[in-house]
Design a protein around this motif. Sequence first.
Motif, mmCIF file in Angstrom:
data_model
loop_
_atom_site.group_PDB
_atom_site.id
_atom_site.type_symbol
_atom_site.label_atom_id
_atom_site.label_comp_id
_atom_site.label_asym_id
_atom_site.label_seq_id
_atom_site.Cartn_x
_atom_site.Cartn_y
_atom_site.Cartn_z
ATOM 1 N N LEU A 26 65.859 8.163 84.455
ATOM 2 C CA LEU A 26 64.882 8.422 83.397
ATOM 3 C C LEU A 26 65.175 7.568 82.181
ATOM 4 O O LEU A 26 66.290 7.082 81.978
ATOM 5 N N THR A 27 64.150 7.405 81.358
ATOM 6 C CA THR A 27 64.261 6.636 80.121
ATOM 7 C C THR A 27 64.560 7.583 78.964
ATOM 8 O O THR A 27 63.996 8.670 78.883
ATOM 9 N N ILE A 28 65.450 7.173 78.064
ATOM 10 C CA ILE A 28 65.888 8.022 76.968
ATOM 11 C C ILE A 28 65.102 7.717 75.697
ATOM 12 O O ILE A 28 65.073 6.569 75.227
ATOM 13 N N ASN A 29 64.443 8.723 75.142
ATOM 14 C CA ASN A 29 63.827 8.603 73.818
ATOM 15 C C ASN A 29 64.944 8.473 72.788
ATOM 16 O O ASN A 29 65.903 9.252 72.793
ATOM 17 N N GLN A 30 64.827 7.529 71.880
ATOM 18 C CA GLN A 30 65.933 7.187 70.988
ATOM 19 C C GLN A 30 66.008 8.034 69.721
ATOM 20 O O GLN A 30 66.822 7.757 68.838
ATOM 21 N N ARG A 31 65.177 9.057 69.615
ATOM 22 C CA ARG A 31 65.234 9.951 68.452
ATOM 23 C C ARG A 31 66.017 11.219 68.785
ATOM 24 O O ARG A 31 66.142 11.602 69.945
ATOM 25 N N ALA A 32 66.488 11.883 67.727
ATOM 26 C CA ALA A 32 67.181 13.160 67.876
ATOM 27 C C ALA A 32 66.462 14.218 67.057
ATOM 28 O O ALA A 32 65.775 13.917 66.078
ATOM 29 N N LEU A 33 66.630 15.461 67.468
ATOM 30 C CA LEU A 33 66.132 16.606 66.696
ATOM 31 C C LEU A 33 67.330 17.452 66.304
ATOM 32 O O LEU A 33 68.105 17.875 67.160
ATOM 33 N N VAL A 34 67.487 17.691 65.012
ATOM 34 C CA VAL A 34 68.567 18.532 64.497
ATOM 35 C C VAL A 34 67.944 19.788 63.918
ATOM 36 O O VAL A 34 67.105 19.704 63.011
ATOM 37 N N ILE A 35 68.338 20.927 64.428
ATOM 38 C CA ILE A 35 67.767 22.203 64.002
ATOM 39 C C ILE A 35 68.736 22.888 63.055
ATOM 40 O O ILE A 35 69.824 23.308 63.457
ATOM 41 N N GLY A 36 68.360 22.978 61.800
ATOM 42 C CA GLY A 36 69.201 23.618 60.795
ATOM 43 C C GLY A 36 69.573 22.638 59.696
ATOM 44 O O GLY A 36 70.164 21.587 59.972
ATOM 45 N N GLY A 37 69.250 22.991 58.464
ATOM 46 C CA GLY A 37 69.509 22.099 57.338
ATOM 47 C C GLY A 37 70.687 22.502 56.491
ATOM 48 O O GLY A 37 70.724 22.215 55.291
ATOM 49 N N GLY A 38 71.657 23.180 57.105
ATOM 50 C CA GLY A 38 72.896 23.479 56.394
ATOM 51 C C GLY A 38 73.830 22.287 56.422
ATOM 52 O O GLY A 38 73.437 21.174 56.797
ATOM 53 N N VAL A 39 75.081 22.513 56.039
ATOM 54 C CA VAL A 39 76.045 21.414 56.004
ATOM 55 C C VAL A 39 76.216 20.799 57.392
ATOM 56 O O VAL A 39 76.245 19.570 57.540
ATOM 57 N N ALA A 40 76.301 21.622 58.429
ATOM 58 C CA ALA A 40 76.501 21.092 59.777
ATOM 59 C C ALA A 40 75.300 20.250 60.204
ATOM 60 O O ALA A 40 75.458 19.141 60.727
ATOM 61 N N GLY A 41 74.102 20.760 60.010
ATOM 62 C CA GLY A 41 72.903 20.020 60.410
ATOM 63 C C GLY A 41 72.750 18.718 59.653
ATOM 64 O O GLY A 41 72.439 17.668 60.244
ATOM 65 N N MET A 42 72.956 18.760 58.342
ATOM 66 C CA MET A 42 72.830 17.530 57.548
ATOM 67 C C MET A 42 73.904 16.519 57.923
ATOM 68 O O MET A 42 73.634 15.312 57.992
ATOM 69 N N THR A 43 75.125 17.010 58.177
ATOM 70 C CA THR A 43 76.207 16.103 58.580
ATOM 71 C C THR A 43 75.886 15.440 59.905
ATOM 72 O O THR A 43 76.108 14.229 60.077
ATOM 73 N N ALA A 44 75.349 16.211 60.852
ATOM 74 C CA ALA A 44 74.989 15.640 62.149
ATOM 75 C C ALA A 44 73.908 14.579 61.991
ATOM 76 O O ALA A 44 73.982 13.499 62.601
ATOM 77 N N ALA A 45 72.893 14.855 61.178
ATOM 78 C CA ALA A 45 71.814 13.881 60.957
ATOM 79 C C ALA A 45 72.342 12.619 60.298
ATOM 80 O O ALA A 45 71.950 11.497 60.650
ATOM 81 N N ARG A 46 73.236 12.787 59.316
ATOM 82 C CA ARG A 46 73.827 11.621 58.653
ATOM 83 C C ARG A 46 74.685 10.815 59.617
ATOM 84 O O ARG A 46 74.676 9.582 59.596
ATOM 85 N N LEU A 88 56.957 17.024 68.324
ATOM 86 C CA LEU A 88 57.941 15.975 68.058
ATOM 87 C C LEU A 88 58.609 15.591 69.373
ATOM 88 O O LEU A 88 59.078 16.460 70.108
ATOM 89 N N GLU A 89 58.665 14.319 69.663
ATOM 90 C CA GLU A 89 59.328 13.837 70.877
ATOM 91 C C GLU A 89 60.703 13.287 70.524
ATOM 92 O O GLU A 89 60.842 12.534 69.549
ATOM 93 N N HIS A 90 61.691 13.665 71.320
ATOM 94 C CA HIS A 90 63.070 13.262 71.016
ATOM 95 C C HIS A 90 63.899 13.272 72.285
ATOM 96 O O HIS A 90 63.548 13.933 73.275
#
Length: 936
Positions: free
Chosen positions: A516-536, A618-620
């Motif tokens: 399969l082909t991998i969509n290059q986006r990610a979805l991070v659920i939660g805007g606390g310190v852990a979620g923001m750190t993962a997105a960064r 949202l596709e990810h």
Amino acid sequence: MLTLAEVAGVSGEAGNFTAHITQYPRYVDMDKCIACGLCAEKCPKKVLNEYEGGLNRRKAAYLKYPQAVPLKYVIDPNNCIYLLKGRCKACEKVCPTNAIYFEDQKKELSIKVGAVILTPGADTYNPAIHDTYGYINHPNIVTSLEFERILSASGPFGGHLVRPSDRKEPKKIAWLQCIGSRDEHLGARGYCSAVCCTYAVKEAILAKEHSKGNLDTAIFYIDIRTHGKDFERYYNRAKDELGVRFIKSKVTNIRHLTDSGKNRIRYIDPAGDLMEEDFDIVVLSVGLGTTKDSVDLAAKLGIELDHYGFTRTESFSPVETSKPGFYVCGIFNSPQDIPSSVIESSAAAGMAGSRLSEVRWTLTKEEKLPSEIDIRGETPRIGVFVCRCGTNIAAFVDVPAVVEHAKQFPGVAYAEENMFACAQDSLDRMAKTISEHRLNRVVVAACTPRTHEPLFQQTLTNSGLNKYLFEMANIRNQCSWVHKNDKQKATQKAKDLVQMAVAKAFRLEPLKEPELTINQRALVIGGGVAGMTAARALSGHGYRSYLIERRPVLGGQANHLHQTWRDEGVQEYLNELIQAVLSDENIDVRLNTEIKNAEGFIGNFKTTVTKDGRDETLEHGVTIIASGAEELKPDDCLYGKDRRVITALELQDRLVKKDAALGRNKTVAFIQCVGSRIPDRPYCSKICCTRSIKSALELKSLNPEMSVFILYRDMRAYGLREDIYRDARSKGIVFIRYPNEALPDVTSNKTGIKITFNDTVLNRRMEINAQLLVLASAVVSEKDNPLARLYKVPLNADGFFAEAHVKLRPVDFATDGVFVCGLAHAPKPIDESISQAQAAAARAVTVLASKRRTVSGTVAVVNPNDCSRCGVCISICPYAAPVFTEKTGKAEIQSTLCKGCGLCVASCRSGAIYQKGFETEQIMTMIEFCLFDAVA
């Protein structure tokens, strides 16, 4: 990988380092060494203590890593007579395979690297340095690591639990906690080693399992610190179900009884009485620390260390050292257990990878695998490999008899036994055997396929065979472990399991893995310190992500935190992090947004979100769940009925807002474990003890005359946090232990809050009148979290997300492409949430970076001619793999979603579904083959 190598130094700057490495010769050809022991037997040099490393290593030639396999010999250059004086070579003369040679010379290497990760490991405290317990002279007093070796199948007693002095089975064993830890005396360490309580509980349970009789086990402790995820349940099981005794007492002396070989321990019991008990073995639970080599290495590299010799890091950058481009993980960072070490290793690798993201793939070499052998038309030639697993299997199963039994089966061309089938030399020999005997199917009888099947399948791939031409019989978990009291029946069952595995292997066919082909986006659920750190962290690797937060602001629980235990300002860091996230072009922040639906699979997820009544899909390619947790609002202790009773997080919030009224209190009391470690929530919330100590110190700084009391069950200031616990006591904060059975009684009056409780040390009823009562309330998960259903991921008994494997995959889910971090995983402090978020992002990058990916070939398939369109398969599948096709209207399995669980196969009323690798013919052959043999 370079072995027997030492870093002489690292020059340059971040992104352009040169590592200067000295590689020492091995002197032993590992391929030729057969571990016969002649070299060690003939070596005249006696240099090491008998129990160092749990093995007799008196010789210059000794077994390296005795707990692992293969058991190979190495030469210790610091003690070898020939290497030091140029004469001897006794080992070389007696080696029957010419595996020893002294011609090699050390090499000086220079390697260009962009980042450096430090993982030099740790050392255990040596109780012989200040021998207060008679450890040196009495063989029945051992360290916890030596006791592990006693229990080990490859240890000095073959896995049999016996006293070292006379090889008799012990009837009573004691563990003494905090040996060399939580101690400021000469040669000891002031911090808590964080792992000792849990490993002592584990060793006591294992000892009971190894014992043939009713073994009495007792653990003498200061505080039981089972603060990790599910560790409290483990402690409760040992205490309540298995009869392990836990005695709160600090033992300072052991009297050795010469006649019996026992060790007498005197202690004060909970009632205050002086007690004496004799134990056959005393285990010293020694702590962990850094090594001298690690400290020297840090000095060479210019890395700052703390006063204990651990790497100096910050809570908000937990794997970054003081020198840019250098990262750290494991015990060189701080005392920690295996799951934490694995998480930190992923975090460190991820941070190093983000620094090098611009040159990703430029030096990558593609692994060259042999072309797959076409076995069509070939007669099955099956190889059977039966593992002894040290004594885990061999002690309860007649392994040679199982091998001989396997040789008589139709199609078996080769059969042998292995000491440890998963060892690298065994795998290499297996690959060689496949080639030499032209095997086209392989059966391994060993432990669980859950952890080891991929290892053996890779060996087949490396040998040119399709990985699905492999079958595994679990003769450890399903046989030797459950039938250890009857070797004859255990052996017969092992024979049956192997026989059925061979029968199935006879019918195995090669399978193809969907790509399969991998969509290059990610979805991070939660805007606390852990979620923001993962997105960064994902952005640092160059990947875009959606950051979903259902509240109107980012920050989560950190919005209410004042300082970390290291005095770092949380609000300053949080504001900087939020601004960095909002200004990052790679992060699409969605506030006031809820997850409505999710579908898809690794590389191709589709998540429907809703905001202000409008839906968007949202596709990810990957999903990181960092949805957080909440503080319990308790029903106890007048909370919600008296404004002078607040929770720990509410106190932190008042400290953030600089509430001047806090400093005017004359007496403040804290009650620990409110809502935690109770039957309804039998887990430790981990952060409460440290947060209460820190809050108490902050209150003391506002008003040094304030009286502060902390009522606790076990004070769990684990790891380096022990320092602030000691600091708090020195500043007059009073710690009083109350019983586990019930919380203190709390009543109110006009002058304050009255707290009444039993002091377990003084054994008397006590009373405190306080103007403010702070409840260290439990961290609780969201009840019936819908994310578990939407993303097909499990929750544990406490409602937190359950990882795929606590040690091997601590941030992964069993559902591929979905990861977890932060409080959603378990209660943890902010520094551990950050490192886990960085680890989750690093794991997600391993998916995103591949662009294309194969998935398992053991998937279900529908025969449309037999499908009746009943829809049972669609309703029962937990992964949403079956669908009705538009073309035929019949059911079809989406192979990229299928996990091969077999639910649809078992539920299909028409018999239209079969599963590759587990087809009806294969299963029936296993049954018939076994039944035929039984009848015969």
